[in-house]
Motif scaffolding. Structure first.
Motif, PDB file in Angstrom:
ATOM      1  N   SER A 256       0.826  -1.218   0.000  1.00 11.41           N
ATOM      2  CA  SER A 256       0.000   0.000   0.000  1.00 11.41           C
ATOM      3  C   SER A 256       0.859   1.267   0.000  1.00 11.41           C
ATOM      4  O   SER A 256       0.388   2.330  -0.380  1.00 11.41           O
ATOM      5  N   LEU A 257       2.119   1.155   0.424  1.00  9.36           N
ATOM      6  CA  LEU A 257       3.000   2.338   0.409  1.00  9.36           C
ATOM      7  C   LEU A 257       3.387   2.728  -1.017  1.00  9.36           C
ATOM      8  O   LEU A 257       3.793   3.859  -1.269  1.00  9.36           O
ATOM      9  N   ASN A 258       3.297   1.696  -1.920  1.00  9.33           N
ATOM     10  CA  ASN A 258       3.544   1.956  -3.337  1.00  9.33           C
ATOM     11  C   ASN A 258       4.960   2.492  -3.610  1.00  9.33           C
ATOM     12  O   ASN A 258       5.127   3.421  -4.407  1.00  9.33           O
ATOM     13  N   VAL A 259       5.954   1.902  -2.948  1.00  2.50           N
ATOM     14  CA  VAL A 259       7.346   2.315  -3.156  1.00  2.50           C
ATOM     15  C   VAL A 259       7.908   1.603  -4.395  1.00  2.50           C
ATOM     16  O   VAL A 259       7.595   0.434  -4.633  1.00  2.50           O
ATOM     17  N   LYS A 260       8.708   2.303  -5.155  1.00  2.00           N
ATOM     18  CA  LYS A 260       9.338   1.694  -6.331  1.00  2.00           C
ATOM     19  C   LYS A 260      10.831   2.017  -6.363  1.00  2.00           C
ATOM     20  O   LYS A 260      11.266   3.050  -5.838  1.00  2.00           O
ATOM     21  N   ASP A 261      11.641   1.113  -6.967  1.00  2.00           N
ATOM     22  CA  ASP A 261      13.066   1.435  -7.099  1.00  2.00           C
ATOM     23  C   ASP A 261      13.311   2.205  -8.395  1.00  2.00           C
ATOM     24  O   ASP A 261      12.356   2.528  -9.120  1.00  2.00           O
ATOM     25  N   LYS A 262      14.591   2.507  -8.681  1.00  3.18           N
ATOM     26  CA  LYS A 262      14.918   3.331  -9.851  1.00  3.18           C
ATOM     27  C   LYS A 262      14.380   2.737 -11.159  1.00  3.18           C
ATOM     28  O   LYS A 262      14.017   3.463 -12.072  1.00  3.18           O
ATOM     29  N   GLU A 263      14.373   1.388 -11.219  1.00  6.36           N
ATOM     30  CA  GLU A 263      13.896   0.734 -12.451  1.00  6.36           C
ATOM     31  C   GLU A 263      12.374   0.626 -12.496  1.00  6.36           C
ATOM     32  O   GLU A 263      11.818   0.044 -13.423  1.00  6.36           O
ATOM     33  N   GLY A 264      11.722   1.117 -11.476  1.00  7.70           N
ATOM     34  CA  GLY A 264      10.262   1.063 -11.473  1.00  7.70           C
ATOM     35  C   GLY A 264       9.701  -0.223 -10.881  1.00  7.70           C
ATOM     36  O   GLY A 264       8.501  -0.480 -10.934  1.00  7.70           O
ATOM     37  N   ASN A 265      10.611  -1.094 -10.302  1.00  5.86           N
ATOM     38  CA  ASN A 265      10.129  -2.328  -9.678  1.00  5.86           C
ATOM     39  C   ASN A 265       9.566  -2.038  -8.286  1.00  5.86           C
ATOM     40  O   ASN A 265      10.163  -1.277  -7.526  1.00  5.86           O
ATOM     41  N   ALA A 266       8.440  -2.670  -7.990  1.00  8.68           N
ATOM     42  CA  ALA A 266       7.793  -2.450  -6.697  1.00  8.68           C
ATOM     43  C   ALA A 266       8.695  -2.910  -5.556  1.00  8.68           C
ATOM     44  O   ALA A 266       9.325  -3.972  -5.632  1.00  8.68           O
ATOM     45  N   ILE A 267       8.785  -2.109  -4.508  1.00  8.60           N
ATOM     46  CA  ILE A 267       9.495  -2.518  -3.294  1.00  8.60           C
ATOM     47  C   ILE A 267       8.472  -2.802  -2.216  1.00  8.60           C
ATOM     48  O   ILE A 267       7.857  -1.888  -1.654  1.00  8.60           O
ATOM     49  N   ASN A 268       8.251  -4.066  -1.947  1.00 11.52           N
ATOM     50  CA  ASN A 268       7.417  -4.467  -0.808  1.00 11.52           C
ATOM     51  C   ASN A 268       7.788  -5.909  -0.471  1.00 11.52           C
ATOM     52  O   ASN A 268       8.676  -6.492  -1.105  1.00 11.52           O
ATOM     53  N   TYR A 269       7.087  -6.484   0.526  1.00 15.60           N
ATOM     54  CA  TYR A 269       7.575  -7.783   1.011  1.00 15.60           C
ATOM     55  C   TYR A 269       7.104  -8.996   0.216  1.00 15.60           C
ATOM     56  O   TYR A 269       7.462 -10.121   0.538  1.00 15.60           O
ATOM     57  N   GLU A 270       6.328  -8.784  -0.843  1.00 11.95           N
ATOM     58  CA  GLU A 270       5.692  -9.936  -1.474  1.00 11.95           C
ATOM     59  C   GLU A 270       6.658 -10.903  -2.159  1.00 11.95           C
ATOM     60  O   GLU A 270       6.483 -12.109  -2.080  1.00 11.95           O
ATOM     61  N   ARG A 271       7.662 -10.379  -2.830  1.00  7.36           N
ATOM     62  CA  ARG A 271       8.654 -11.268  -3.460  1.00  7.36           C
ATOM     63  C   ARG A 271       9.493 -11.993  -2.392  1.00  7.36           C
ATOM     64  O   ARG A 271       9.872 -13.152  -2.561  1.00  7.36           O
ATOM     65  N   LEU A 272       9.761 -11.297  -1.303  1.00  8.87           N
ATOM     66  CA  LEU A 272      10.533 -11.921  -0.221  1.00  8.87           C
ATOM     67  C   LEU A 272       9.755 -13.068   0.434  1.00  8.87           C
ATOM     68  O   LEU A 272      10.352 -14.025   0.931  1.00  8.87           O
ATOM     69  N   GLU A 273       8.427 -12.951   0.430  1.00 14.09           N
ATOM     70  CA  GLU A 273       7.574 -14.022   0.945  1.00 14.09           C
ATOM     71  C   GLU A 273       7.826 -15.316   0.174  1.00 14.09           C
ATOM     72  O   GLU A 273       7.939 -16.394   0.756  1.00 14.09           O
ATOM     73  N   PHE A 274       7.873 -15.174  -1.152  1.00 11.69           N
ATOM     74  CA  PHE A 274       8.128 -16.315  -2.033  1.00 11.69           C
ATOM     75  C   PHE A 274       9.468 -16.976  -1.678  1.00 11.69           C
ATOM     76  O   PHE A 274       9.575 -18.189  -1.537  1.00 11.69           O
ATOM     77  N   LEU A 275      10.480 -16.129  -1.502  1.00  7.59           N
ATOM     78  CA  LEU A 275      11.822 -16.619  -1.185  1.00  7.59           C
ATOM     79  C   LEU A 275      11.847 -17.290   0.193  1.00  7.59           C
ATOM     80  O   LEU A 275      12.384 -18.388   0.367  1.00  7.59           O
ATOM     81  N   GLY A 276      11.251 -16.639   1.176  1.00  7.96           N
ATOM     82  CA  GLY A 276      11.246 -17.157   2.544  1.00  7.96           C
ATOM     83  C   GLY A 276      10.489 -18.471   2.646  1.00  7.96           C
ATOM     84  O   GLY A 276      10.915 -19.395   3.343  1.00  7.96           O
ATOM     85  N   ASP A 277       9.383 -18.557   1.928  1.00  6.44           N
ATOM     86  CA  ASP A 277       8.595 -19.786   1.916  1.00  6.44           C
ATOM     87  C   ASP A 277       9.458 -20.954   1.425  1.00  6.44           C
ATOM     88  O   ASP A 277       9.438 -22.041   2.007  1.00  6.44           O
ATOM     89  N   ALA A 278      10.240 -20.712   0.377  1.00  2.00           N
ATOM     90  CA  ALA A 278      11.096 -21.769  -0.173  1.00  2.00           C
ATOM     91  C   ALA A 278      12.188 -22.164   0.820  1.00  2.00           C
ATOM     92  O   ALA A 278      12.501 -23.351   0.984  1.00  2.00           O
ATOM     93  N   MET A 279      12.764 -21.180   1.502  1.00  2.00           N
ATOM     94  CA  MET A 279      13.834 -21.464   2.467  1.00  2.00           C
ATOM     95  C   MET A 279      13.275 -22.243   3.666  1.00  2.00           C
ATOM     96  O   MET A 279      13.863 -23.213   4.109  1.00  2.00           O
ATOM     97  N   LEU A 280      12.138 -21.794   4.153  1.00  2.00           N
ATOM     98  CA  LEU A 280      11.469 -22.517   5.241  1.00  2.00           C
ATOM     99  C   LEU A 280      11.234 -23.965   4.841  1.00  2.00           C
ATOM    100  O   LEU A 280      11.532 -24.886   5.613  1.00  2.00           O
ATOM    101  N   GLY A 281      10.717 -24.148   3.648  1.00  2.00           N
ATOM    102  CA  GLY A 281      10.427 -25.500   3.157  1.00  2.00           C
ATOM    103  C   GLY A 281      11.649 -26.388   3.188  1.00  2.00           C
ATOM    104  O   GLY A 281      11.572 -27.536   3.636  1.00  2.00           O
TER     105      GLY A 281
END
Lengths: 244, 244
Positions: free
Chosen positions: A45-70
């Protein structure tokens, strides 16, 4: 090198202020790259983006963390249950990384206090706790690699929450087992509970379990119920030869 | 210590004979604990049990390897595709670790040559190739830890098989792209294929791609079709400014 690193660290620490210190306590090690943890607590909801316009939020990290937990949980189960077949291991892992379980973990760590968003805290879905927990695991992997991720999951998930016998449904509650035994054997028992803030960020409860005027076991946990269960389990194993 | 290890290794090597050498070649590093690899190739039909009565076959290792593959591929996708959201990453990972894909991998490595079982090779199900591949990944994790597992998956899965653009369906075949371009530009082209056993255990095909009497790209792979595709892809990127 380490001098430079220390200067950099102290800078980011003074900049990030309390966040760095709280994180340090939560993780049990010194975080290096604070920005990945900031991302782990940034809501879309903060709608933060990096220089390339990619969204900065925790959703991609969720994917990564889920795999590591697994994979960490898979490895733990593989070692711990040498007689469990593939189906058993898969079922047990699903139980451990269930949404319900991860939400409980995230809630116990009170991760929501770190979340930055544009919506009020009470409007997050129920799964926010588990989602941020996964994102945090992903951030640890990016910051310090698999080894630290493995350690964190061990001390924060496996050690306090994973009890194979309870998960299997073989033992529903050690407390009830213990009470049953005390009643049968006509022993007096008492769970003495007191709040114990200790050095932790989170409120903890400590329990002494008395049986016949002797302290048989002690335990600490983030809720009264959990501390009682933990103490009962310890007492159960201590008394194992006597309980049948 | 390393002297003792060498003596032990040479012993197990002479004991395991060809298996150790073939494994060494396949893995690209020296295996330490041969018994976990033996387990990775033991089919349940052999009905082997350890002292405690636990079954020894590759099925539990499959569970472990599947989890390791999942986390290594997740980490790779996270880094490689910074603009992919959680849904995209999840979908891409499923494609990479699909049964079909893993069977192809296991088949290309000819892993079935190592399998010990009580049933004839042609009576295994179609998924045997992928299953043993997963078990092998699990064995690598047990033998040498996450780092080696990661490296093996990188060099044996990601580097030769994972092409994000092809997976996304954006590019179906680089060969057809290239042929189209040559025809449009009225250029002569020729895929020169020759068998190349090299130092590998497996038969390889090598391809030189000639365009207008110049070698534009070379590639090696386990099939003629794959080598042509790989060479076309390399040529495609080499010529990128000219192709539109």
């Amino acid at each position: 090198m380490s001098v430079i690193r220390n200067i950099l660290n102290s800078r980011s620490s003074s900049k990030g202020g309390n966040f760095f210190d709280s994180l340090h306590k939560l993780l049990g090690f010194r975080p290096k790259n604070i920005s990945v943890y900031e991302r782990a607590f940034t809501h879309r909801s903060l709608n933060v983006k990096d220089k390339e316009g990619n969204a900065i939020n925790y959703e991609r990290l969720e994917f990564l963390g889920d795999a590591m937990l697994g994979s960490v949980i898979a490895s733990h189960l593989y070692m711990e249950v040498p007689d469990g077949d593939e189906g058993y291991l898969t079922k047990m892992r699903s139980k451990i990384v269930s949404r319900k379980h991860l939400n409980e973990l995230g809630k116990d760590m009170n991760l929501i206090r770190f979340v930055k968003s544009n919506i009020p805290n009470d409007q997050f879905g129920v799964n926010i706790h588990g989602n941020i927990f996964e994102a945090l695991v992903g951030a640890i992997y990016l910051d310090r690699g698999y080894k630290y991720c493995n350690k964190f999951i061990y001390y924060r998930v496996i050690e306090p929450y994973v009890d194979i016998e309870t998960l299997e449904g073989r033992v529903i509650s050690y407390k009830s087992l213990l009470i049953e035994w005390c009643q049968k054997k006509k022993k007096e028992f008492n769970y003495q509970v007191y709040e114990d803030t200790g050095n932790d960020e989170l409120k903890h409860f400590a329990v002494k379990l008395w049986i016949d005027k002797k302290v048989i076991a002690k335990a600490r946990a983030t809720s009264k119920k959990k501390a009682e269960e933990k103490a009962s389990k310890r007492a159960y194993y201590a008394l194992q030869n006597k309980i049948d």
